[in-house]
Design a protein around this motif. Structure first.
Motif, PDB file in Angstrom:
ATOM      1  N   LYS A 134       0.801  -1.212   0.000  1.00  0.00           N
ATOM      2  CA  LYS A 134       0.000   0.000   0.000  1.00  0.00           C
ATOM      3  C   LYS A 134       0.842   1.274   0.000  1.00  0.00           C
ATOM      4  O   LYS A 134       1.756   1.421   0.785  1.00  0.00           O
ATOM      5  N   SER A 187      -5.112   0.572  -4.294  1.00  0.00           N
ATOM      6  CA  SER A 187      -4.871   1.993  -4.092  1.00  0.00           C
ATOM      7  C   SER A 187      -3.682   2.487  -4.898  1.00  0.00           C
ATOM      8  O   SER A 187      -3.422   3.675  -4.977  1.00  0.00           O
ATOM      9  N   ALA A 220      -7.807  -9.764  -1.912  1.00  0.00           N
ATOM     10  CA  ALA A 220      -8.420  -8.566  -1.335  1.00  0.00           C
ATOM     11  C   ALA A 220      -8.462  -8.677   0.183  1.00  0.00           C
ATOM     12  O   ALA A 220      -8.220  -7.705   0.904  1.00  0.00           O
ATOM     13  N   ASN A 231      -5.053  -7.851   1.605  1.00  0.00           N
ATOM     14  CA  ASN A 231      -4.454  -6.554   1.308  1.00  0.00           C
ATOM     15  C   ASN A 231      -5.457  -5.434   1.547  1.00  0.00           C
ATOM     16  O   ASN A 231      -6.238  -5.087   0.679  1.00  0.00           O
ATOM     17  N   ARG A 232      -5.444  -4.898   2.734  1.00  0.00           N
ATOM     18  CA  ARG A 232      -6.315  -3.761   3.006  1.00  0.00           C
ATOM     19  C   ARG A 232      -5.769  -2.576   2.225  1.00  0.00           C
ATOM     20  O   ARG A 232      -4.593  -2.251   2.282  1.00  0.00           O
ATOM     21  N   GLY A 233      -6.597  -1.894   1.501  1.00  0.00           N
ATOM     22  CA  GLY A 233      -6.115  -0.830   0.636  1.00  0.00           C
ATOM     23  C   GLY A 233      -5.910  -1.342  -0.764  1.00  0.00           C
ATOM     24  O   GLY A 233      -5.142  -0.783  -1.542  1.00  0.00           O
ATOM     25  N   SER A 264     -10.503   1.536  -5.492  1.00  0.00           N
ATOM     26  CA  SER A 264      -9.604   2.160  -4.518  1.00  0.00           C
ATOM     27  C   SER A 264     -10.324   2.531  -3.224  1.00  0.00           C
ATOM     28  O   SER A 264      -9.691   2.964  -2.266  1.00  0.00           O
ATOM     29  N   ASN A 265     -11.652   2.362  -3.200  1.00  0.00           N
ATOM     30  CA  ASN A 265     -12.458   2.681  -2.018  1.00  0.00           C
ATOM     31  C   ASN A 265     -12.560   1.441  -1.140  1.00  0.00           C
ATOM     32  O   ASN A 265     -13.243   0.478  -1.484  1.00  0.00           O
ATOM     33  N   GLU A 266     -11.891   1.462   0.000  1.00  0.00           N
ATOM     34  CA  GLU A 266     -11.853   0.286   0.857  1.00  0.00           C
ATOM     35  C   GLU A 266     -13.229  -0.115   1.358  1.00  0.00           C
ATOM     36  O   GLU A 266     -13.541  -1.304   1.485  1.00  0.00           O
ATOM     37  N   ARG A 267     -14.092   0.856   1.654  1.00  0.00           N
ATOM     38  CA  ARG A 267     -15.429   0.521   2.136  1.00  0.00           C
ATOM     39  C   ARG A 267     -16.224  -0.196   1.053  1.00  0.00           C
ATOM     40  O   ARG A 267     -16.976  -1.133   1.346  1.00  0.00           O
ATOM     41  N   ILE A 325     -14.937  -2.016  -1.342  1.00  0.00           N
ATOM     42  CA  ILE A 325     -14.363  -3.356  -1.460  1.00  0.00           C
ATOM     43  C   ILE A 325     -14.835  -4.239  -0.313  1.00  0.00           C
ATOM     44  O   ILE A 325     -15.186  -5.408  -0.504  1.00  0.00           O
ATOM     45  N   ASP A 326     -14.867  -3.692   0.909  1.00  0.00           N
ATOM     46  CA  ASP A 326     -15.357  -4.466   2.055  1.00  0.00           C
ATOM     47  C   ASP A 326     -16.801  -4.905   1.838  1.00  0.00           C
ATOM     48  O   ASP A 326     -17.176  -6.050   2.142  1.00  0.00           O
TER      49      ASP A 326
END
Length: 511
Positions: free
Chosen positions: A40, A471, A463, A466-468, A88-91, A93-94
């Motif tokens: 990241k 990005s 995914a 790899n948080r982020g 690129s938006n983690e929320r 992706i979550d």
């Protein structure tokens, strides 16, 4: 009794890493990839890359968006920019991961709708297609843009021999597919040992190899010649007790798995396509390295590696293991190829080590990871300059790309040298890919393919690690935005010019 080709103590007598890459700061630039390439980045690095000068000797220009995206259609730029923005938006992706792992996927209508949406967005952006025909079309498009393709039949984590046999056929078809495509359009076929050897057996073999490293008198009658798998800094905490020997059925399964890999290697030799073995987490990586190195000893000949091993530079022992394996292979007259990545299993590796009361096997800082990657890249470039080995530098990190390209020029490694390849994921790091290509280097795009429901879990596992995720797309999105604005202004100017009234000449003549 196992034979150690090179003891760690002997390392002190070997030449150290020399002429490392530039010592410019590596603390700020990183990358993350769902397929093991990078980590990241810190915020605002993309903007910095647009203003910081590029190493002059490489002609690696990452600021001219018009030149970089000259071969990319406006429609593809729009789709890529939108998809990368979402990714690129983690929320987001979550939420997507929650949906894909929820009971919603058990309802056929909902599942079909979700997979159809994924297919026309993220799958289309990052994957080469569902079938071999679609993958072939993608390779041709990539080749038309000046890149080569790394064919990745995206299967892994198989539990039984029947599944492993099916997966082998998929890998064989990848090799056959490469022969039907334009010459040199496919640089590598990628395989995962977890797809052709049951995952439980890989854990057992890894335990046995770790214990033998702790106790060299521990006999492994099935073990073939291999290169050094461990160093004194390698993580061995996964195996805390002496493991039982392989049962007769396990030995048979191991033989079958090894035969699958050899069959794939023989097919790659027959069709002249190098094979790269991907890396996994440290619990099973020793067995993967064992498979890779033993087959490399058999098939890597005539200064042309067919089998490439993957080294993850975020591991503390990566530099030493690469050094030992390379030097041992060289002493045996075996040309060795490596794919160098940063790594993808950060969360699970650190959590497991902490749970067992051990230090993480991963470098303590991102700066240390960058330094390790750059040092390993420098070492391999020096070996290539001396006429030995080959390397695939798989990275989305702009700074590493610039430093390595400059180092290659300094060492006199000619652009287009078959022993040096850069690689990025399909649909990611387009600016770096085009910049390296425009500077004259060979660049490959990593092209996973297969049915959507098969490939999506393959990507989701990354995914989750790899948080982020994705990005690293920030530089691409900035440059794509600038190029789209330029094209829009050009279009508006053209329309305005076409809409303006033409001057009318009226001539009045005499009769």
């Amino acid at each position: 009794m196992a034979t150690k080709f090179l003891s760690p103590k002997l390392l002190n007598t070997l030449p150290p890493f020399t002429r490392f890459l530039s010592s410019a700061s590596t603390a700020s630039i990183a990358a993350v990839s769902p397929l093991n390439f990078d980590e990241k980045p810190e915020p605002n690095d993309a903007e910095k890359q647009l203003t910081e000068p590029t190493t002059a000797t490489t002609n690696l220009d990452l600021s001219d968006h018009q030149k970089l995206f000259a071969s990319v259609s406006t429609l593809k730029l729009l789709r890529s920019s939108a998809t990368l923005g979402l990714a690129s938006n983690e929320r987001f992706i979550d939420f997507g991961m929650w949906v894909m792992n929820s009971r919603l996927m058990e309802t056929s209508l909902v599942r079909d709708a979700i997979l159809k949406t994924v297919k026309h967005t993220f799958f289309q952006q990052f994957c080469a297609g569902e079938t071999t025909e679609e993958a072939a079309d993608c390779v041709r498009r990539v080749h038309d843009s000046g890149f080569r393709g790394m064919l990745v039949y995206a299967v892994e984590h198989t539990e039984d021999n029947a599944g492993c046999d099916r997966n082998l056929e998929g890998f064989i078809k990848s090799v056959e597919l490469s022969k039907s495509l334009p010459p040199s359009s496919v640089s590598f076929v990628i395989a995962k040992i977890t797809a052709i050897c049951p995952i439980g057996l890989l854990r057992r073999v890894s335990d046995l190899l770790r214990w033998q490293y702790k106790d060299p008198s521990f006999n492994l009658p099935w073990k073939l010649n291999t290169l050094p798998i461990f160093s004194d800094s390698s993580a061995l905490y996964h195996t805390l007790e002496k493991p039982a020997p392989l049962a007769s059925q396990e030995e048979l399964d191991l033989h079958l798995a090894h035969q699958r890999l050899l069959k794939l290697c023989q097919k790659c030799i027959q069709d002249n396509v190098p094979l790269t073995i991907d890396a996994e987490d440290t619990s099973i990586q020793p067995a993967i390295d064992y498979f890779t190195y033993s087959s490399a000893i058999m098939y890597n000949r005539d200064d042309k590696p067919i089998v490439y091993c993957t080294i993850q530079a975020y591991l503390k022992d990566a530099r030493e293991r690469l050094f030992m394996a390379t030097k041992t292979a060289e002493s045996l007259g075996i040309p060795m190829g490596f794919k160098l990545v940063r790594g993808a299993y950060m969360s699970s590796e650190s959590n497991l080590a902490s749970l067992l009361g051990y230090d993480s096997p991963i470098h303590n800082s991102i700066g240390e990871t960058h330094a390790c990657y750059n040092d390993c890249a420098s070492f391999m470039l020096e070996r290539i300059a001396d006429g030995y080995g080959a390397v695939v530098l798989a990275t989305h990190n702009i700074e590493s790309g610039q430093l390595v390209a400059s180092k290659a020029c300094d060492l006199g490694i000619r652009k287009g040298n078959q022993k040096l390849e850069f690689a990025q994921l399909y649909g990611m790091s387009e600016a770096l890919s085009f910049g390296l290509k425009n500077a004259g280097f060979q660049v490959s795009k990593y092209l996973p393919y297969g049915p959507v429901d098969m490939v999506v879990p393959y990507l989701l596992r990354r995914a989750e690690e790899n948080r982020g995720l994705l990005s690293t797309s920030s530089l691409d999105r900035i440059l794509m935005g600038k190029e789209l604005m330029r094209r829009q202004k050009k279009l508006q100017f053209t329309k305005s010019k076409m809409a303006s009234p033409s001057s009318i000449k009226v001539e009045i003549g005499t009769e």
